[in-house]
Each structure stands twice: as structure tokens, then as C-alpha cells.
Design an enzyme around this catalytic site. Structure first.
Site, mmCIF file in Angstrom:
data_model
loop_
_atom_site.group_PDB
_atom_site.id
_atom_site.type_symbol
_atom_site.label_atom_id
_atom_site.label_comp_id
_atom_site.label_asym_id
_atom_site.label_seq_id
_atom_site.Cartn_x
_atom_site.Cartn_y
_atom_site.Cartn_z
ATOM 1 N N TYR A 51 0.833 -1.210 0.000
ATOM 2 C CA TYR A 51 0.000 0.000 0.000
ATOM 3 C C TYR A 51 0.863 1.254 0.000
ATOM 4 C CZ TYR A 51 -3.075 3.727 1.593
ATOM 5 O OH TYR A 51 -3.743 4.906 1.689
ATOM 6 N N HIS A 81 -3.190 17.010 -1.361
ATOM 7 C CA HIS A 81 -3.724 17.124 -0.012
ATOM 8 C C HIS A 81 -3.322 18.419 0.696
ATOM 9 C CE1 HIS A 81 -4.830 13.036 -0.743
ATOM 10 N NE2 HIS A 81 -5.364 12.887 0.458
ATOM 11 N N ASN A 193 1.023 10.487 6.800
ATOM 12 C CA ASN A 193 0.247 9.457 7.468
ATOM 13 C C ASN A 193 0.596 9.332 8.947
ATOM 14 O OD1 ASN A 193 -0.669 6.206 6.067
ATOM 15 N ND2 ASN A 193 -1.901 7.944 6.613
ATOM 16 N N ARG A 294 -13.665 26.914 49.605
ATOM 17 C CA ARG A 294 -13.466 25.794 50.519
ATOM 18 C C ARG A 294 -13.215 24.465 49.802
ATOM 19 N NH1 ARG A 294 -18.104 23.077 53.261
ATOM 20 N NH2 ARG A 294 -19.269 24.944 52.713
#
Length: 521
Positions: A51, A81, A193, A294
């Protein structure tokens, strides 16, 4: 100098590189491991379907890419991208992103050529910041869009911020004698990635959240001091019977802050001794303070634990291999999966922003108590040191604190569960980690604003009481430091510049009390 390689990079190391000018070095043996991993990838991928090496990306992974187009494939990924929008990330956040990406690639499981890590080191050490935009990544196949803009600069394209100016990358590279990256195998995919944008921003968020919590403890202690509260609510004995590390650490921090104070009262001395007290029908002294004074250890304890746990998780992510596939030259295999998924960081950033919003709410309530004379029965309305009715004191600034707190409450909706399927439904469940980290950053920034307004009001209250010499040594030091950037005022005048100065001081101040106990380091 700090070596980035096989060793663990800590939050303190990260801070030293980011804020203290420490340079990054890559050691010979670490570079050799990266090179070995790259050469294994080249050899192993021959005649195999891998891949992102000889396939398309995402839902187009079913399409084989011809051998003559393999390198162009990586360039196409980076360029296609680089589609971010919105504001540019601040330079220190971009540097944080680059440190995180370099640290992941230097683990030696990404199959990248050593040119990539050497170039990243040069950008970090020369303070060259790629123009990376806030909006884009969904944090599931990594911070794809943000890291694409990093990749665009690495190949010599796009723009960088250098010497406080946006300039074409190639011009800055030529001036600094830096050679752009030439793709060798899968560098495009390896750069994009990963979770490095959300992780880098997350690391900065944790640093700023730690400091913010320290200030919240100090201001809560000062609030108790100036109203002459009792000391038992932050005592060791009261808190130790509740078995939460954060609560007990906050109590210790408060005791450290208030050590030597001449204003804090001992309950045994004031309420447990003497008939004159018990014989009163209506007690003039408050038996107990309001919850915002408190219950500080119980409110800030979970905030402490959240920051502490977020640090561990995000540092683990920083030192992880977070891309896909994992190139494992040791086991002589390549493993496909989803280490780029940003759920760990996303969830921690959501928890962090919720915790910091609660811290902000505590500050706003303490401020309201201080400004409302009907509640505190001690100070003039809005700690106004001028003429009541004519002057306004801190009245105008309360509006800013209230509206900013309200924005934090709205921003606290979690991103972690806001998954939207995209990428032709290949990415059918996503982390939105970068969004989570950026929104957490906004919440932290807002909270510094609210605490700045609170400390300005505390300064005015101290001057009204003229109690400077009764303060503890540490709170007296804080009073002196703040008054150097924010002088006492009586007459009305615009205070937005004072607010900016005080906020800058809080954000950049050195540690006054230790965030971690010795056994937690």
C-alpha cells in the site's frame, strides 16, 4: 542539544527544543537504523503489492500504479492534499508538529530515506516554519492535510514563515543553503500518514495547562488568604482520607503557597476555644466559606489528574510509530493497519479541555465572590478603590471574564464522538484529533484571560486591605511581580492593555510551585 532517535523524548525535552533554544541532533547509529529500514523497504517491495508504494491511496488502493509513476505518486499525494484553510498555525505549534513528526520517523519503522529526517532537523534548528493551516485533517489517516503542507515545504514548494515573514519556500531554502527533498520511495505517504499535528499541539497544550493549574492553585490560595479563611479545608488530615492523588497534590501545593501567611486562620484557635463563641446565637464569623474557596482541592484535584494522565498518553504517542504501513526490517515484514488513528490524543484533548473549563469556572466564581460586596462583606463593590458611583473599579472587566467562561463551556462539547465518515467511506470512523487539540488550545488561552482578570482583582483587594506585609512569602512575591506589570489604579481608564500584559506574564512565567511531587517524576 537533544538527540532525537531511539530514546524516549520527554515533555521537558520537548519544551527545551521548543522554547529554550535547544538544538536537535541525529546520532549516527539512529540514522543508520533509518537507512537500514529504508533499504529493506526498497528490497522487500519488489514484485509485491505494498500500500502506498505501488497502489493508489485510500479507497483507490485497488488501483495499481505503474513503475514509471511511483515517485510521481508521492508528489501527487503531497500536492493534492495541501488543501488546508483557516488561520495559519502559530510558529511554535508548527515547530511542535515538526518535532513530533521527526521523532516518529526516527523510530526507524517508516521506510523513509534519511534525507527526510535530516531536512526536518534543519528546519527545526533554523526556525523555518512551514505554513500549515488550522483546518483540514480529520485525524484518522493521520493529520493528512496539516502534514501535507509540511510535505509541500519539504519538497521546496509552498510558503514558510521565516524571520517573522511569510516567504516562498524555495527562496528561503536557497538563502539558507538547504536542498529540497527528492522523493525516493514512500516519503510522501510517510510524512502525511501520522498524528504529529495533534500530538505536537497536544504537547504544547499540556505544558500550558500545567502552568495554568499552578496559577489557579496560587490564586485560590490568595483568595483564601485575603478573606482570612480557615486552614483546615486544605489540611493534610482532611484531604488524606480521600484517596485521590490529585486532590492531595493540590492540598500540598496550597499549603506550600500559604506557608508563613499572617492572614490564614486556625479553626481550633478561633472557633473551638472560648465560651464567647459558642454562646452567640448568630455567628458573626463564617463557620465555612463558599464552595469556590473551601472546595479547591476537590475541584482542582481532578484537573490535576487529567493533566497528569494526558501527559502520559500524549508523550506515549509522541514516541510511537504512527503511520501506515509499518515497515519492520527486524521481523522482515510490512504490516498494514491503523497506527495513524488519533483516538488516544483526541480523547485526552477532550478530557483536558473539559477539566480546564472547570478550572476556568472556578476562577470566574472566585472573581464573582471577590467583586460582590454582598457576598464577601469585606470589599467595596468591584473592589473599587475610587468613589463609589463615580468610579467603576473592576466592573467592566467582569463582563469579559463571564463571556469568556461561557465560550469555554460551549467549546467543551467533545470532538472525540463527533466522527463524520469521509474519503468515500474508507475513513468511516475518525478521531478529529487536530480539531480536539486546537479547541483545547482555545479553552486554555481563554482560561488564561479569566485568571488574568482574577489576579488583577486580587491585587486591588490586597491594596484595599493594605495587607501586603501579612501575605505569605510566595504570595507576596506574586503581588510584587504582578504590580510591576499592572500598577494599582483608582481612576477609571482602559484596561485592555493591562489585561494583555498580565496574561503574557502568566503564560511565560517561571514555575513557582512544583506541578509534580518527587515520586511522580
Amino acid at each position: 542539544m537533544i538527540a532525537i532517535g531511539q530514546g524516549t523524548l520527554s515533555l521537558e525535552d520537548f519544551s527545551d527544543i521548543l522554547f529554550n533554544g535547544k538544538e536537535v541532533v541525529l546520532q549516527k547509529e539512529d540514522l543508520e537504523r533509518v537507512d537500514t529500514n529504508y533499504r529493506f523497504l526498497v528490497s522487500f517491495s519488489a514484485n509485491k503489492v505494498i500500500y502506498g508504494i505501488n497502489t493508489g491511496f485510500g479507497p483507490m488502493a485497488q488501483y495499481k500504479v505503474s513503475e514509471e509513476n511511483l515517485l510521481q505518486l508521492q508528489y501527487n499525494l503531497i500536492r493534492s492534499h495541501s488543501s488546508g484553510s483557516g488561520n495559519l498555525l502559530q510558529p511554535h505549534l508548527i515547530k511542535a508538529l515538526m518535532i513530533a513528526r521527526l521523532n516518529s520517523l526516527m523510530r526507524g519503522y517508516s521506510g523513509v530515506h534519511i534525507d527526510v529526517v535530516i531536512l526536518l532537523k534543519e528546519l527545526i534548528n533554523n526556525n523555518i516554519y512551514p505554513c500549515v493551516y488550522e483546518h483540514g485533517g480529520v485525524g484518522a489517516s493521520g493529520d493528512l492535510v496539516q502534514l501535507a503542507h509540511l510535505g509541500l515545504v519539504l519538497i521546496g514548494e509552498g510558503e514558510v514563515v521565516y524571520e517573522d515573514k511569510i516567504q516562498p519556500t524555495i527562496e528561503v531554502f536557497n538563502r539558507c543553503n538547504i536542498k529540497p527533498l527528492s522523493i525516493h520511495a514512500r516519503e510522501g505517504l510517510a510524512i502525511l500518514n501520522g498524528t504529529s499535528a495533534m500530538t505536537g499541539i497536544g504537547m504544547v497544550n499540556i505544558m500550558q495547562a500545567r502552568k495554568l493549574l499552578e496559577w489557579s492553585v496560587i490564586l485560590s490560595a490568595m483568595m483564601n488568604e485575603i478573606v482570612e479563611a480557615y486552614n483546615d479545608h486544605y489540611s493534610y488530615e482532611l484531604n488524606i482520607v480521600k484517596h485521590h492523588k490529585g486532590q492531595n497534590r493540590i492540598a500540598t501545593m496550597m499549603r506550600d503557597v500559604l506557608k508563613g501567611s499572617g492572614m490564614i486562620r486556625n479553626r481550633s484557635e478561633h472557633l473551638y476555644n472560648g465560651d464567647n463563641v459558642i454562646l452567640q446565637e448568630v455567628f458573626e464569623d463564617k463557620v465555612q466559606e463558599y464552595y469556590s474557596l473551601r472546595c479547591v482541592t476537590q475541584v482542582l484535584g481532578p484537573v490535576y489528574d487529567t493533566i497528569f494522565n494526558a501527559e502520559k498518553t500524549v508523550v506515549d504517542e509522541l514516541n510511537s510509530v504512527n503511520d501506515n504501513p509499518v515497515v519492520d526490517h527486524i521481523n522482515y515484514n510490512i504490516f498494514h493497519g491503523g497506527n495513524f488513528h488519533g483516538d488516544y490524543v483526541s480523547l485526552e484533548m477532550d478530557k483536558l479541555k473539559i477539566a480546564i473549563t472547570k478550572l476556568c469556572m472556578l476562577s470566574e466564581r472566585q472573581l464573582n465572590y471577590l467583586l460582590n460586596d454582598k457576598l464577601n462583606q469585606k470589599f467595596p463593590p468591584f473592589v473599587n478603590l475610587g468613589v463609589l458611583g463615580l468610579n467603576f473599579g473592576m466592573q467592566g472587566m467582569q463582563f469579559t471574564a463571564t463571556s469568556t467562561t461561557a465560550e469555554n463551556q460551549t467549546l467543551s462539547f467533545p470532538m472525540y464522538v463527533h466522527s463524520i465518515s469521509n474519503n468515500n467511506d474508507n475513513q468511516d470512523i475518525v478521531s478529529m484529533g487536530s480539531n480536539a487539540a486546537l479547541i483545547a488550545k482555545k479553552v486554555i488561552d481563554n482560561s488564561y484571560t479569566v485568571l488574568s482578570i482574577q489576579i488583577m482583582a486580587i491585587m486591588q483587594a490586597i491594596d484595599y486591605l493594605n495587607c501586603q506585609e501579612k501575605l505569605s512569602p510566595l504570595t507576596h512575591k506574586v503581588y510584587t511581580q504582578i504590580r510591576e506589570v499592572f500598577p494599582r489604579f483608582v481612576e477609571d481608564f482602559p484596561k485592555y492593555k493591562d489585561l494583555k500584559n498580565v496574561k503574557s506574564f502568566l503564560e511565560s512565567s517561571a514555575e513557582l510551585i512544583s506541578f509534580k511531587a518527587h515520586d511522580e517524576n
